[in-house]
Enzyme design. Sequence first.
Site, mmCIF file in Angstrom:
data_model
loop_
_atom_site.group_PDB
_atom_site.id
_atom_site.type_symbol
_atom_site.label_atom_id
_atom_site.label_comp_id
_atom_site.label_asym_id
_atom_site.label_seq_id
_atom_site.Cartn_x
_atom_site.Cartn_y
_atom_site.Cartn_z
ATOM 1 N N VAL A 79 32.891 20.767 23.436
ATOM 2 C CA VAL A 79 31.812 21.622 23.269
ATOM 3 C C VAL A 79 32.082 22.646 22.174
ATOM 4 O O VAL A 79 31.151 23.486 21.790
ATOM 5 C CB VAL A 79 31.216 22.272 24.486
ATOM 6 C CG1 VAL A 79 30.664 21.036 25.517
ATOM 7 C CG2 VAL A 79 32.167 23.004 25.205
ATOM 8 N N SER A 161 27.966 33.574 35.635
ATOM 9 C CA SER A 161 28.842 33.807 36.658
ATOM 10 C C SER A 161 28.594 35.093 37.342
ATOM 11 O O SER A 161 28.022 36.268 36.435
ATOM 12 C CB SER A 161 30.317 33.905 36.293
ATOM 13 O OG SER A 161 31.128 34.234 37.530
ATOM 14 N N TYR A 175 37.089 35.814 30.263
ATOM 15 C CA TYR A 175 36.025 35.270 31.034
ATOM 16 C C TYR A 175 34.813 36.016 31.402
ATOM 17 O O TYR A 175 33.722 35.483 31.289
ATOM 18 C CB TYR A 175 36.634 34.641 32.319
ATOM 19 C CG TYR A 175 35.772 33.813 33.219
ATOM 20 C CD1 TYR A 175 35.440 32.466 32.971
ATOM 21 C CD2 TYR A 175 35.070 34.221 34.289
ATOM 22 C CE1 TYR A 175 34.525 31.846 33.756
ATOM 23 C CE2 TYR A 175 34.125 33.879 35.256
ATOM 24 C CZ TYR A 175 33.992 32.440 35.008
ATOM 25 O OH TYR A 175 33.173 31.615 35.751
ATOM 26 N N ALA A 177 33.882 38.676 29.853
ATOM 27 C CA ALA A 177 33.008 38.986 28.521
ATOM 28 C C ALA A 177 32.357 37.735 28.215
ATOM 29 O O ALA A 177 31.131 38.150 27.632
ATOM 30 C CB ALA A 177 33.992 39.619 27.584
ATOM 31 N N SER A 178 32.669 36.720 28.441
ATOM 32 C CA SER A 178 32.179 35.247 28.003
ATOM 33 C C SER A 178 30.945 35.300 28.758
ATOM 34 O O SER A 178 29.587 34.875 28.185
ATOM 35 C CB SER A 178 33.236 34.074 28.200
ATOM 36 O OG SER A 178 33.249 33.839 29.230
ATOM 37 N N LYS A 179 30.901 35.419 30.160
ATOM 38 C CA LYS A 179 29.803 35.319 30.987
ATOM 39 C C LYS A 179 28.646 36.369 30.863
ATOM 40 O O LYS A 179 27.547 35.932 30.894
ATOM 41 C CB LYS A 179 30.123 35.059 32.444
ATOM 42 C CG LYS A 179 31.103 34.086 32.770
ATOM 43 C CD LYS A 179 30.315 32.685 32.210
ATOM 44 C CE LYS A 179 31.362 31.418 32.634
ATOM 45 N NZ LYS A 179 30.719 30.235 32.212
#
Length: 293
Positions: A79, A161, A175, A177-179
């Site tokens: 992806v 999340s 993680y 920050a990405s969510k």
Amino acid sequence: MSISSVIKDLKGRLDGKVAIITGGGSGIGYESAIIFAREGASVVVADNDLKSAESCVERIKEKFPMHVRKHTLAYKVDVTKEEEVKKLVETTLKEFGKLDIMFNCAEIIHPHDDNCLNTDEKVWDVTMNTNVKGVWYGCKYAIEAMRRNSGCKGSIINTASYAGFLGSATPQIAYTASKGAVIALSRELAVTHARENIRVNTICPGPLRTPELLNLLNTDDKKNRRLCHIPIGRFGEPIESAQMALFLASDESSYVTGTEIKIDGGLTAAYVTPEEATTSLPPKNYFKTLEKK
């Protein structure tokens, strides 16, 4: 009327719909692929690990009759690469003629993700590329495909999340920050494409009892450090998040868009949690290795 003809006439909640699920070889994606197929959808199980995607398709064949089996496809995709995501959507359109549901479930939790001082730039980049850019690519090409549907109808479900809402003293800065980014991205897409009848929502699972989490929390102290903050008193199961994805994929959620749905056992609502033992029993997953408690 024969039993077989009655069964054939029964309609599922996703009857006639076509779905792509990235990250379909494990966890929430795996469970979702199976229940989407159970509810009548044609499902493309996409994963970076083709063997895992094929294993999910085999599980569908094992659980359901022939008229369901023939509408599943395993597909290998990275992806983080735009051309591969574009080809995934094109292959789906060629195979099934349309796309109704895009479930962007592929994600990474890097083992070396730490606080902002200790996390390497490479860890940050691979996390963002998978968890944010991969979702962006999935949404981009799903929207293009859904615009071809009658009434421009479609449902996009993105996986964020509880970490997108809460900070933690056991940090995973990339993680987290990405969510947060996925939540913001999904909200804007929902507003932008609402008049096209393309809905975009986010599911926000709490800690789930997956092999990845259990490997990370490999002592009772580590487990209890987290469980003490969850009012319901246990980790979630992937099937519980998959059931919410099923609702968002179905027409039952036709007036739901731009929403972040928390499936976290009350974690984000809690200040002080109960002390007594939990009576909440986890449901069974379809993934065989998680069926044994």
